[in-house]
Design a protein around this motif. Sequence first.
Motif, mmCIF file in Angstrom:
data_model
loop_
_atom_site.group_PDB
_atom_site.id
_atom_site.type_symbol
_atom_site.label_atom_id
_atom_site.label_comp_id
_atom_site.label_asym_id
_atom_site.label_seq_id
_atom_site.Cartn_x
_atom_site.Cartn_y
_atom_site.Cartn_z
ATOM 1 N N VAL A 27 0.981 -1.249 -0.040
ATOM 2 C CA VAL A 27 0.489 -0.213 0.147
ATOM 3 C C VAL A 27 0.943 1.474 -0.295
ATOM 4 O O VAL A 27 2.058 1.544 0.927
ATOM 5 N N PRO A 28 0.340 2.284 -0.244
ATOM 6 C CA PRO A 28 1.209 3.818 -0.707
ATOM 7 C C PRO A 28 0.955 5.157 0.371
ATOM 8 O O PRO A 28 -0.194 4.669 1.796
ATOM 9 N N LEU A 29 1.714 5.126 0.860
ATOM 10 C CA LEU A 29 2.024 6.616 1.996
ATOM 11 C C LEU A 29 2.434 7.311 0.933
ATOM 12 O O LEU A 29 3.315 7.754 0.818
ATOM 13 N N ASP A 30 0.498 7.857 0.028
ATOM 14 C CA ASP A 30 1.325 9.068 -0.827
ATOM 15 C C ASP A 30 1.807 11.152 0.187
ATOM 16 O O ASP A 30 0.531 10.844 0.572
ATOM 17 N N MET A 31 2.257 11.268 -1.121
ATOM 18 C CA MET A 31 2.532 12.372 -0.049
ATOM 19 C C MET A 31 1.907 13.078 -1.463
ATOM 20 O O MET A 31 3.783 13.601 -2.079
ATOM 21 N N SER A 32 1.074 13.662 -2.248
ATOM 22 C CA SER A 32 0.954 14.957 -2.822
ATOM 23 C C SER A 32 1.460 16.882 -2.731
ATOM 24 O O SER A 32 0.984 16.649 -1.431
ATOM 25 N N PHE A 33 2.329 17.255 -3.263
ATOM 26 C CA PHE A 33 2.277 18.063 -1.795
ATOM 27 C C PHE A 33 1.409 19.285 -2.389
ATOM 28 O O PHE A 33 1.729 20.122 -1.254
ATOM 29 N N ALA A 34 0.698 19.149 -3.184
ATOM 30 C CA ALA A 34 -0.106 20.121 -3.393
ATOM 31 C C ALA A 34 -1.641 20.129 -2.493
ATOM 32 O O ALA A 34 -2.018 20.658 -1.572
#
Length: 491
Positions: A399-406
């Motif tokens: 599973v992803p730990l996702d950080m989109s800057f926006a």
Amino acid sequence: MVSRVIPVDPFDLVIFGGTGDLAQRKILPALFRRHCAGQLTGAERIIGAARTDLSNAEYRTIVAEAVRVNAGAKACSGGALAAFLERISYVALDALGEAGWQELSRQLRPAGEAPVRMFYFSVGPGLFGPLAEKLHSHGLANADTRIVVEKPFGRDLVSARELNRTLASHFDEGQIYRIDHYLGKETVQNLMAVRFGNMLFEPLWNSQYVDHIQITVAETVGVEGREEYYERAGAMRDMMQNHLMQLLCLIAMEPPAKFDPDAVRDEKLKVIRALDPVEPHHIVRGQYQARLDPSDPHPSYRGLVCNPRSSTESYVALKAHISNWRWAGTPFYLRTGKRLVNRSSVINVMFKDAPHSIFGAEAGRHANHLKIRLQPNEGITLSVTIKEPGQGGMRLVDVPLDMSFAEALGPEGGDPPDAYERLIMDVVRGNQTLFMRGDEVEAAWAWTDPLIAGWKSRGDVPKPYESGSTGPGDADLLMRRDGREWRGINP
């Protein structure tokens, strides 16, 4: 999180090639956005210089249109454009003759009135030397002057050395800013923050834990509008030797002693010098073919350049190794191409499997994966392994730990500056961290030249690939032979 904008010192900026495509698409809109952000104090002077005979009013009309088209809807509103245009002027000037140089000298403020004096060479490399000579012969340059030069910085080692010698005869290395807009991207700079600001990653950033690293810069556009240049350059010279090389350096370099321009560039140079020669069977070149889909047709590369026998590559993929203590045995796969299925610039750091799985063969193979997205949707994703919910036994899933800057920074993060905004402001500040040094450029060409000479001597012909695809099939084989697969541009 509210970003803090720090005003810069007043400056005089002369843009040679001020009516050209780069000035209109990138340089002038970038300056306007910094004006809107409050970073310019109003004491700046921006002077366009080109051969075309224009009045100040006519040039301001060109600048206004360039800003409306290219600065973005969120740049600012109200009377900002009118205020910005007040500091714009123009000089009709001959880079090879004497016309216009006295007028340019008249428009520049005396030393001391503007702490920073910059000259942006938004012209072909053939004019770098004549412009540098004219600046000195007319007394327009001093020890505090800064010049900005755009790529291509040479087309091989010989020409790069000659350019360096030419500029060095008039300017110190500390005055020369060789700009690569990729280094101004927010996520590219975050490579250093992620690596050197997080104890989580740096201890694992080596061949003991990293299986391989992929760097992909994929474009959906073709070579339209750049046919003549691209036919001489190809993807290797246009993208691999500079953009991807710089990303490779930032992802692979040793921690510098401090965040200092020369300390950072010293470590990047060590990476380039540690690169092994690339074996011929570890390079794939491709050339895009026509797309016949009536809903979205595209001409072939050869059709665009009007050369039915062109052997210029619009795609290149290769496998590289860095012979140093940190990366010995870890392959780096680099690829870039035009007319591919998606626009994507991404770095994938693929970690090794756990040395032993306690969950048995039915759990499958799982490894951590750090994905750094440079464009679009800048951000970082870390793939981690957990138990699949609701299943009997111990079945694992990634599973992803996702950080989109926006998303992470939200509206309070503001509208982040683009690459040219950031880099031009770094020139004003005198910060060369994100600019290439002369020896760095030469080292990159010293590694690239034998690759180009090799495929020419062998008579290699680029492999055809369909427009809108992921590239030539041989590039997939390059990975599959090693039991790996590309990630980053599939829909």
